[in-house]
Design a protein around this motif. Structure first.
Motif, PDB file in Angstrom:
ATOM      1  N   LEU A 131       0.973  -1.265  -0.101  1.00  0.00           N
ATOM      2  CA  LEU A 131      -0.234  -0.057  -0.019  1.00  0.00           C
ATOM      3  C   LEU A 131       0.731   1.242   0.042  1.00  0.00           C
ATOM      4  CD1 LEU A 131      -2.731  -1.013   2.505  1.00  0.00           C
ATOM      5  CD2 LEU A 131      -2.941  -0.945   0.141  1.00  0.00           C
ATOM      6  N   SER A 132       2.185   1.334   0.543  1.00  0.00           N
ATOM      7  CA  SER A 132       2.820   2.492   0.569  1.00  0.00           C
ATOM      8  C   SER A 132       3.331   2.800  -0.814  1.00  0.00           C
ATOM      9  CB  SER A 132       4.396   1.873   1.191  1.00  0.00           C
ATOM     10  OG  SER A 132       4.239   2.131   2.704  1.00  0.00           O
ATOM     11  N   HIS A 191      10.936  -7.068   4.819  1.00  0.00           N
ATOM     12  CA  HIS A 191      11.571  -6.125   3.902  1.00  0.00           C
ATOM     13  C   HIS A 191      11.318  -6.539   2.497  1.00  0.00           C
ATOM     14  CE1 HIS A 191      13.746  -4.207   7.173  1.00  0.00           C
ATOM     15  NE2 HIS A 191      14.206  -5.216   7.592  1.00  0.00           N
ATOM     16  N   HIS A 192      10.874  -5.665   1.656  1.00  0.00           N
ATOM     17  CA  HIS A 192      10.703  -5.729   0.432  1.00  0.00           C
ATOM     18  C   HIS A 192      12.066  -5.559  -0.480  1.00  0.00           C
ATOM     19  CE1 HIS A 192       6.782  -6.354  -1.279  1.00  0.00           C
ATOM     20  NE2 HIS A 192       6.136  -5.563  -0.584  1.00  0.00           N
ATOM     21  N   LYS A 220      10.652   3.768   7.339  1.00  0.00           N
ATOM     22  CA  LYS A 220      10.392   4.745   6.436  1.00  0.00           C
ATOM     23  C   LYS A 220       9.478   4.220   5.332  1.00  0.00           C
ATOM     24  CE  LYS A 220      14.524   5.214   3.437  1.00  0.00           C
ATOM     25  NZ  LYS A 220      15.520   5.984   3.021  1.00  0.00           N
ATOM     26  N   TRP A 221       9.671   2.792   4.947  1.00  0.00           N
ATOM     27  CA  TRP A 221       8.892   2.287   3.855  1.00  0.00           C
ATOM     28  C   TRP A 221       7.616   1.764   4.199  1.00  0.00           C
ATOM     29  CZ3 TRP A 221      14.240   0.999   4.545  1.00  0.00           C
ATOM     30  CH2 TRP A 221      14.437  -0.211   5.488  1.00  0.00           C
ATOM     31  N   ASP A 222       7.369   1.763   5.662  1.00  0.00           N
ATOM     32  CA  ASP A 222       5.885   1.309   6.215  1.00  0.00           C
ATOM     33  C   ASP A 222       5.145   2.596   6.226  1.00  0.00           C
ATOM     34  OD1 ASP A 222       6.668  -1.334   6.714  1.00  0.00           O
ATOM     35  OD2 ASP A 222       8.034  -0.523   8.190  1.00  0.00           O
ATOM     36  N   PRO A 249       4.358   5.306   4.496  1.00  0.00           N
ATOM     37  CA  PRO A 249       2.988   5.938   3.482  1.00  0.00           C
ATOM     38  C   PRO A 249       1.957   4.984   3.459  1.00  0.00           C
ATOM     39  CG  PRO A 249       5.247   6.018   2.631  1.00  0.00           C
ATOM     40  CD  PRO A 249       5.522   5.122   3.965  1.00  0.00           C
ATOM     41  N   GLY A 250       2.007   3.548   3.569  1.00  0.00           N
ATOM     42  CA  GLY A 250       1.179   2.785   3.611  1.00  0.00           C
ATOM     43  C   GLY A 250       0.011   2.685   5.143  1.00  0.00           C
ATOM     44  N   ILE A 251       0.772   3.067   6.169  1.00  0.00           N
ATOM     45  CA  ILE A 251       0.278   3.443   7.261  1.00  0.00           C
ATOM     46  C   ILE A 251      -0.851   4.524   7.248  1.00  0.00           C
ATOM     47  CG2 ILE A 251       0.382   4.148   9.888  1.00  0.00           C
ATOM     48  CD1 ILE A 251       2.912   2.103   9.830  1.00  0.00           C
ATOM     49  N   VAL A 252      -0.234   5.946   6.768  1.00  0.00           N
ATOM     50  CA  VAL A 252      -0.978   6.913   6.564  1.00  0.00           C
ATOM     51  C   VAL A 252      -2.282   6.711   5.530  1.00  0.00           C
ATOM     52  CG1 VAL A 252      -0.822   9.413   5.443  1.00  0.00           C
ATOM     53  CG2 VAL A 252       1.154   8.516   6.772  1.00  0.00           C
ATOM     54  N   SER A 253      -2.094   5.851   4.536  1.00  0.00           N
ATOM     55  CA  SER A 253      -2.868   5.682   3.558  1.00  0.00           C
ATOM     56  C   SER A 253      -4.077   4.811   4.196  1.00  0.00           C
ATOM     57  CB  SER A 253      -2.453   4.849   2.565  1.00  0.00           C
ATOM     58  OG  SER A 253      -3.356   4.382   1.541  1.00  0.00           O
ATOM     59  N   LEU A 254      -3.767   3.781   5.207  1.00  0.00           N
ATOM     60  CA  LEU A 254      -4.901   3.042   5.902  1.00  0.00           C
ATOM     61  C   LEU A 254      -5.495   3.939   6.869  1.00  0.00           C
ATOM     62  CD1 LEU A 254      -2.727  -0.245   6.300  1.00  0.00           C
ATOM     63  CD2 LEU A 254      -4.834   0.044   5.166  1.00  0.00           C
TER      64      LEU A 254
END
Length: 253
Positions: free
Chosen positions: A84-85, A138-139, A110-112, A114-119
């Motif tokens: 989702l990030s 990790h991706h 830091k790569w988590d 944007p996804g947290i904000v989106s949710l």
């Protein structure tokens, strides 16, 4: 993909659903899940190749979440959050969910974020948030490189205007450690600033293993001090917005 299989679910009386495994090999079709109350998505995916198609996986994940948007309790793990990030970084709209209890299993790097904000932005009815920071997934490097904020604060550098979390009353953060503390303290600050109806926050702190630690809780003295100062700095603001505030900082071995 040739080895992908389809799982058809028709369960009109099903209350709880847990899906896990390799997301790339699964495709889900739902016929009748109107009674579903709680969903736990613990997927994994390819991480070793820079050719991984994050946009395609995000589209597939969004399609799945759209079928589950009516559930009251939603739990997601870090693979889903990081997929989702990708959409958040591309400026794609957040999926709107009706869930009131959201559990996020994420190490919060830091790569988590944007996804947290989106949710959070896509959960206007959210009343309780649980963040479990013990998970560490990790991706591929291509994805991690895309999460380059050029030294800016990833919580405040976004172009999109953030909406307040109007109904969020309870926040529980589990296994809060002092490694990568910057991003985690920023998460706490973001929640305190935007959860205008907040009544209770509990931070359960885990062991860090550092040498400059507090003898009572295995955390650095500087980190403990930062946590306390951060919460106290917003206490007055919160009291202006709600009738009663119960904020606890639980420290344990």
């Amino acid at each position: 993909m040739s080895d992908q299989y389809v799982l058809e679910i028709s369960a009109p009386k099903l209350l709880m659903l847990e899906l896990m495994g390799d997301f790339e090999r699964q495709k889900f079709q739902f016929a009748n899940i109107s009674s579903l109350v709680r969903v736990n998505l613990k997927f994994s995916g390819r991480v070793c190749s820079d050719e991984y198609d994050h946009e395609k996986r995000r589209t597939q994940l969004i399609e799945l979440l759209e079928r589950l948007r009516h559930v009251n309790q939603l739990e997601l793990w870090d693979w889903c959050i990081q997929v989702l990030s990708y959409g958040e970084l591309k400026g794609l709209p957040s999926l709107v969910s009706s869930c009131k209890i959201l559990t996020l299993n994420s190490y919060v790097l830091k790569w988590d974020i944007p996804g947290i904000v989106s949710l959070l932005q896509g959960s206007p009815y959210l009343e309780k948030l649980v963040v479990n920071m013990s998970s560490d997934y990790h991706h591929a490097q291509k994805f991690l490189d895309s999460c380059n904020f050029d030294g800016e604060d990833p919580w405040t550098s976004r172009k999109r205007i953030l909406s307040p979390l109007l109904h969020l009353k309870t926040i529980v953060i589990v296994d809060f450690k002092d490694d990568h503390a910057g991003f985690r303290l920023q998460l706490v600050q973001f929640l305190l600033q935007n959860a205008v109806a907040l009544e209770k926050m509990v931070i359960k702190i885990g062991k860090s293993g550092r040498s400059d630690k507090c003898s009572a809780c295995s955390l650095s003295q500087e980190f403990v001090s930062s946590c306390v100062k951060l919460i106290c700095s917003f206490a007055t603001v919160l009291c202006d917005n709600i009738l009663s505030t119960q904020m606890g900082l639980n420290i344990f071995d």
